[in-house]
Each structure stands twice: as C-alpha cells, then as structure tokens.
Design a protein around this motif. Structure first.
Motif, short mmCIF file in Angstrom:
data_model
loop_
_atom_site.label_atom_id
_atom_site.label_comp_id
_atom_site.label_asym_id
_atom_site.label_seq_id
_atom_site.Cartn_x
_atom_site.Cartn_y
_atom_site.Cartn_z
N VAL A 301 71.23 47.10 -66.33
CA VAL A 301 69.95 47.50 -66.61
C VAL A 301 69.67 46.73 -67.84
O VAL A 301 70.23 46.49 -68.69
CB VAL A 301 70.13 48.93 -67.42
CG1 VAL A 301 68.59 49.45 -67.93
CG2 VAL A 301 70.19 50.06 -66.25
N ALA A 302 68.41 46.11 -67.83
CA ALA A 302 67.98 45.00 -68.85
C ALA A 302 66.79 45.72 -69.80
O ALA A 302 65.70 46.32 -69.10
CB ALA A 302 67.52 43.74 -68.26
N THR A 303 66.71 45.54 -71.06
CA THR A 303 65.63 45.93 -71.78
C THR A 303 65.64 45.10 -73.14
O THR A 303 66.73 44.78 -73.68
CB THR A 303 65.65 47.46 -72.30
OG1 THR A 303 64.72 47.72 -73.10
CG2 THR A 303 67.18 47.63 -72.75
N SER A 304 64.53 44.97 -73.84
CA SER A 304 64.64 44.43 -75.15
C SER A 304 65.25 45.04 -76.14
O SER A 304 65.46 44.66 -77.24
CB SER A 304 62.88 44.05 -75.43
OG SER A 304 62.18 45.20 -75.42
N ARG A 305 65.48 46.18 -75.87
CA ARG A 305 65.97 47.23 -76.72
C ARG A 305 67.32 47.70 -76.46
O ARG A 305 67.93 48.61 -76.57
CB ARG A 305 65.28 48.41 -77.10
CG ARG A 305 64.69 49.25 -75.88
CD ARG A 305 63.72 50.55 -76.31
NE ARG A 305 64.54 51.48 -76.64
CZ ARG A 305 65.17 52.29 -76.14
NH1 ARG A 305 65.07 52.28 -74.73
NH2 ARG A 305 65.69 53.27 -76.59
#
Length: 396
Positions: A301-305
């Motif tokens: 899972v990728a996210t800027s946060r």
C-alpha cells in the motif's frame, strides 16, 4: 534493509486504491514491469508445520502436572501424573493430565505476554456436562499451562485465581499483556485481567496458542475418555460482515506483490533495528519450513502519508488479508472479530484471475503473507511491514 517488492504481473493494472472512492478524485493507475513470473508460485512449495509443544527431553523431568482443585475434582476426570517412556516413539501422555511447565533455561522475568484460551472442550465430565479448559502459553512456548474446569465455575473470579496460580506455581511475574481470540469470552477475560493490572488484548495473533490447540485436539482431546466425536465448538469464532474502513487507515494505491522468504526474514529481523512499524513472526518456532527462494505473496500500500498510516496500523492487531472474489475486494482482519473492506477493484475475468492467483499463492505458503506500507510502490523501502499468517479456526 531494503528489498524490491516484486509485483504480480497484470494484463490490466490493479494498482488504483478504492479505500473510499469519494476521497480519490482522480485515482492514478500504477503499473509495474514484473521482475518475476507469478507462475513460479504455482509450483508445489514445501511447507511443513512441525509445531512442537512438548518440551525437549532434557527438560521433561521439569514437568509438574498439577491436580485439579477441590472445586473440580468431583466433576472432572482426575488428572494423573505424566510418565515418559525412554523411547520417544512409545511416549504417550495421559490425556487427562494437566500441564504446568516453564523452560528452566528461560528467564521468568522475560515472559511479559501470555496467550490464553478459556473455553469448553468436546469432552464430557463424569456428570455428562461439557468440560472446560484453561490453556495458557507465551509465544515461544517457554511457558505452558493447562487446567480442566467443570462448567459451573466459569467466571472471572475463577479465571483471575487461575492466572495468579500460574504465576505462583511457576515463579513467573504476572504478564503485562494477555492475548485471547474468542469474542464470547471477552467480558470474563477482560474483567479478570483488569483486576490484576494486566492489559487484555483481543487478537487473533495468538498463533502459538492456535497451533497448540490444533495439536492438542488430536494428541489430547480425541484420546480423552470423555471425548465426544462430532461435537461442534461451543464458542465458534466470529466472521462478521466487513465494515467501511476508518478514515485514518486510507491509502492511495495498492498492488499485489511478492518477496523471497529470505528477504521477508531479513525484513522482519530489521524491524527492531530500523525505525519501521510492523510485526513479525517466529517462523522457526511455528514450524514453517519454506525454501529460501520461495516467493511469499503480499500486499503493498502506497501513500504520501505512509508514516502516519503505518503508525495507525501499528496500533491495531493486524491479523490477515483476504481477497474476497465475490465482492471484488480485499478484506483486512484486525483484532478479534473486526473486518474492514480494505480495497476494491473492478471485477473482470482478468482481475478475478489475479486475485485467485494471489490467494492460491498464499494457500501454497501455508497461509503466510505480508502487508507492506510504502511512500511509493516503486520504492525499495518499507515504512511498515507486517508478516501475517492466515490460519483456519481451531477445531475446538
């Protein structure tokens, strides 16, 4: 420690995350050029569960089976002393015996967390009533304790007294935390723990306990004189309908990925040395033997946060991830009976095949899989890493 997560090859990209579509106005499809073939996971994999609960022979003389207390002697089968034969193959314990064991090479003060089950067994006592049993261990099985109870003394006071007795009998301090996996026993266990200043943790990450119960079913319960064949568990595990994901657990993109088991082991061992959130498993203790080149399926899972998301996830007892084909979604199981719709995808023959392949790979690995949280799906580093084991419910 950094490892490139190998993405599962897709004909159609499946990297867009739909945790909550109203919050993602223009989802970005993230595709990968696969570095490995998913077909390698379709080959037979050597996965051997050799979960050992019996203390090594050098410690067997330290076993001290305890007799039932006066409150239960009149209604349960009187436990007998365990006897060990010199020949391991002929060794056969009395199924009515109770166990109170602490590995003499273990520092009692180092056992800070217990795993506990307090439930009925498929066994009738001399009154014709279902027998209850308390089973306690730590994750390393350095501590092992079992005790039978009649069904008319099942309450928080009985449990609290039993927990104190374990501490006194084995000379170990009361634990800081006790994990348990039955929601129906939450009230009794929570009350007993809180009165002793112990933090109760409802969680299905009681893997040592779950595997021990599976082993005890065949090695102990089925051999007990009061065993009732075909008896269903009184307190079956919950499998509730999945709920909407809380806002603080939202991500942005996701992908089915895979890592060699050797790299997974390194990732787990580095959890204590790097500022990374997550949790590992002791595969050697659990008896999971997999070739070092075997690819383990996972979800990235990728996210800027990524760091705040990993921190929130770290506060949960992350148990497993399941691709639910009928709903074209990924289900995240946490705690004792909480299931979230973690992600969804457009249902097509291609995406269905990919999800089926991922689940097949997980099954081929004995249920072993992982969750990785990253700032970017192409990154070599993980901000959070959880090694997970999807086990069937115990037979009791």
């Amino acid at each position: 420690m950094s490892h490139t997560l190998l993405s599962v090859p897709y004909t159609t990209p499946m990297a867009s995350l739909s945790f909550n579509t109203t919050r993602i106005r223009t989802p970005t499809l993230q595709s990968h050029k696969p570095n490995s073939k998913f077909s390698s996971l379709a080959k037979p994999i050597k996965v051997s569960f050799t979960f050992l609960t019996k203390p090594s022979r050098r410690n067997q003389q330290k076993l001290h089976p305890i007799r039932s207390s006066s409150v239960s002697e009149s209604s349960v089968f009187a436990p007998k002393e365990v006897e060990f034969d010199d020949d391991d193959d002929k060794e056969e314990d009395d199924p009515t015996a109770e166990l109170s064991y602490l590995d003499p090479e273990t520092d009692p003060g180092s056992i800070l967390e217990w795993e506990l089950d307090f439930c009925s067994r498929p066994i009738l006592d001399i009154r014709g009533k279902k027998l209850w049993e308390l089973v306690v261990c730590d994750s390393s099985l350095s501590l092992q304790y079992t005790k039978y109870f009649p069904n008319n003394v099942i309450n928080s006071v009985t449990l609290k007294d039993a927990i104190v007795s374990i501490s006194d009998d084995l000379g170990v301090p009361l634990p800081e935390k006790i994990r348990f996996f039955r929601s129906q026993m939450q009230t009794i266990i929570t009350k007993a723990c809180k009165e002793l200043g112990i933090k109760p943790i409802p969680s299905k990450r009681c893997l040592s306990l779950l595997l021990w119960l599976e082993e005890r079913y065949e090695a102990v319960y089925m051999r007990h004189p009061g065993f009732q064949k075909g008896s269903k568990p009184l307190l079956a595990l919950d499998n509730p309908f999945p709920m909407e994901l809380p806002e603080n657990l939202f991500g942005e993109k996701w992908a089915f990925v895979q890592l060699p088991i050797s790299a997974v082991r390194e990732e787990v061992s580095s959890l204590e040395t790097r500022l990374v959130f997550g949790a590992g498993l002791d595969l050697d203790l659990l008896g999971i033997e997999i070739d070092d080149k075997t690819l383990i399926p996972g979800l990235a899972v990728a996210t800027s946060r990524a760091r705040p998301l990993a921190a929130w996830m770290n506060g949960l007892e992350v148990c497993s991830i399941e691709a639910e084909l009928s709903r074209a979604s990924l289900i995240l199981s946490v705690g004792i009976s909480t299931r979230y719709i973690y992600a969804t995808y457009k249902k097509t023959p291609v995406t269905t095949n990919e999800a089926e392949a991922w689940e097949a790979a997980k099954k081929a690995c004995g249920g072993l899989h992982f969750l990785a949280i990253q700032e970017d799906l192409d990154s070599d580093d993980c901000v959070g890493f959880w090694l997970l084991l999807d086990l069937p419910p115990p037979p009791v």
